[in-house]
Scaffold this motif. Structure first.
Motif, mmCIF file in Angstrom:
data_model
loop_
_atom_site.group_PDB
_atom_site.id
_atom_site.type_symbol
_atom_site.label_atom_id
_atom_site.label_comp_id
_atom_site.label_asym_id
_atom_site.label_seq_id
_atom_site.Cartn_x
_atom_site.Cartn_y
_atom_site.Cartn_z
ATOM 1 N N TYR A 191 0.833 -1.202 0.000
ATOM 2 C CA TYR A 191 0.000 0.000 0.000
ATOM 3 C C TYR A 191 0.870 1.256 0.000
ATOM 4 C CZ TYR A 191 -3.393 -3.264 2.148
ATOM 5 O OH TYR A 191 -4.203 -4.327 2.438
ATOM 6 N N TYR A 225 0.229 5.266 1.251
ATOM 7 C CA TYR A 225 -0.647 6.224 1.915
ATOM 8 C C TYR A 225 0.004 7.596 1.882
ATOM 9 C CZ TYR A 225 -3.085 2.256 4.057
ATOM 10 O OH TYR A 225 -3.800 1.110 4.274
ATOM 11 N N GLN A 269 -0.083 11.058 4.149
ATOM 12 C CA GLN A 269 -0.546 11.588 5.430
ATOM 13 C C GLN A 269 -0.089 13.024 5.587
ATOM 14 O OE1 GLN A 269 0.834 9.660 9.059
ATOM 15 N NE2 GLN A 269 -1.052 10.225 10.115
ATOM 16 N N PRO A 285 -3.811 8.776 7.727
ATOM 17 C CA PRO A 285 -3.250 8.313 6.454
ATOM 18 C C PRO A 285 -4.370 8.056 5.450
ATOM 19 C CG PRO A 285 -2.266 7.141 8.293
ATOM 20 C CD PRO A 285 -3.425 7.906 8.836
ATOM 21 N N LEU A 345 -5.380 6.356 1.871
ATOM 22 C CA LEU A 345 -4.950 5.334 0.915
ATOM 23 C C LEU A 345 -4.941 5.914 -0.496
ATOM 24 C CD1 LEU A 345 -4.199 2.348 0.400
ATOM 25 C CD2 LEU A 345 -6.654 1.882 0.170
ATOM 26 N N LEU A 374 3.583 6.973 3.410
ATOM 27 C CA LEU A 374 3.780 5.721 4.126
ATOM 28 C C LEU A 374 3.552 4.538 3.199
ATOM 29 C CD1 LEU A 374 1.774 6.639 7.335
ATOM 30 C CD2 LEU A 374 4.234 6.236 7.268
#
Lengths: 110, 115
Positions: free
Chosen positions: B33, B35, B37, B43, B45, B90
């Motif tokens: 994944y 993310y 933020q 966070p 997606l 992330l």
């Protein structure tokens, strides 16, 4: 898809208890809880599956009510180290996506 | 032992200059994944891979692209970064989605600054 958490923020004195709620408009297949400190990655706390499961992790526990599509995180006898932002996380309907809740900022003061 | 590694930890890029963030994992997880933020937010997606199957979130801007050349590596490409793209990015992995009770493992994140 994003679960909603309440409260948005809470301030506790050391030793006090807190409850953080996570609510979804869609069916929940599992609920994850994470804690994130400022500038760091989220840290895994626990996962709850269907069936009204409850789990504990030191003085942090959680419950999951799949019928109400809700989960709650319980922090007892809070410590300074508990400060951070708590996120619930839920898998999407296909199980692949993973969405975070809106977050709850927790501050523990001496 | 680090299991999900993101490089670099801090990235400064110029407005409009393409930038690539990288993520590698030693867990052999199927799902990866990305993310975004922003400060004081959850966070968000952007997209995920299940093996080589790419899945874009509906509200992810076209400016964001991703590549996964093999199981271990995943890249986030921002074609023309704007000031609004400054954020922590992330990367996370999970085992096969047929096991929904598995936790997500996160890298330490890349803090992107756009000047």
């Amino acid at each position: 898809q994003q679960p909603v958490q309440s409260p948005q923020a809470v301030i506790l004195r050391e030793g006090e208890d807190a409850v953080i709620n996570c609510s979804s408009s869609k069916a929940l297949y599992s609920v994850h809880w994470y804690r994130q400190k400022h500038g760091e990655a989220p840290v895994f706390l626990m996962i709850l599956l269907k069936g009204g499961e409850q789990k504990g992790h030191e003085k942090i526990s959680a419950s999951f009510n799949e019928k109400k599509q809700q989960s709650s995180l319980y922090l007892t006898a809070s410590q300074l180290s508990y400060s951070g932002t708590y996120f619930c996380g839920t898998a999407g309907s296909t199980g692949n996506q993973f969405y975070f809740g809106t977050g709850t900022s927790l501050t523990v003061i001496p | 032992d680090a299991m999900v590694i993101q490089n670099p930890r801090y990235q400064v890029t110029q407005f409009g200059k393409p930038v690539t963030l990288s993520c590698s994992q030693t867990l052999n997880h199927n799902v990866m994944y990305w993310y975004q933020q922003k400060s004081s937010q959850a966070p968000k997606l952007l997209f995920h891979y299940y093996d080589k199957d790419f899945n874009n979130e509906a509200d992810t801007p076209d400016n964001f692209q991703s590549r996964r050349p093999n199981t271990s590596f995943c890249f986030l490409d921002i074609r023309s970064p704007g000031l609004g793209d400054a954020a922590m990015y992330l990367c996370a992995t999970r085992r096969t989605p047929t096991a929904p009770n598995t936790e997500a493992f996160f890298g330490q994140g890349t803090r992107l600054t756009v000047v």
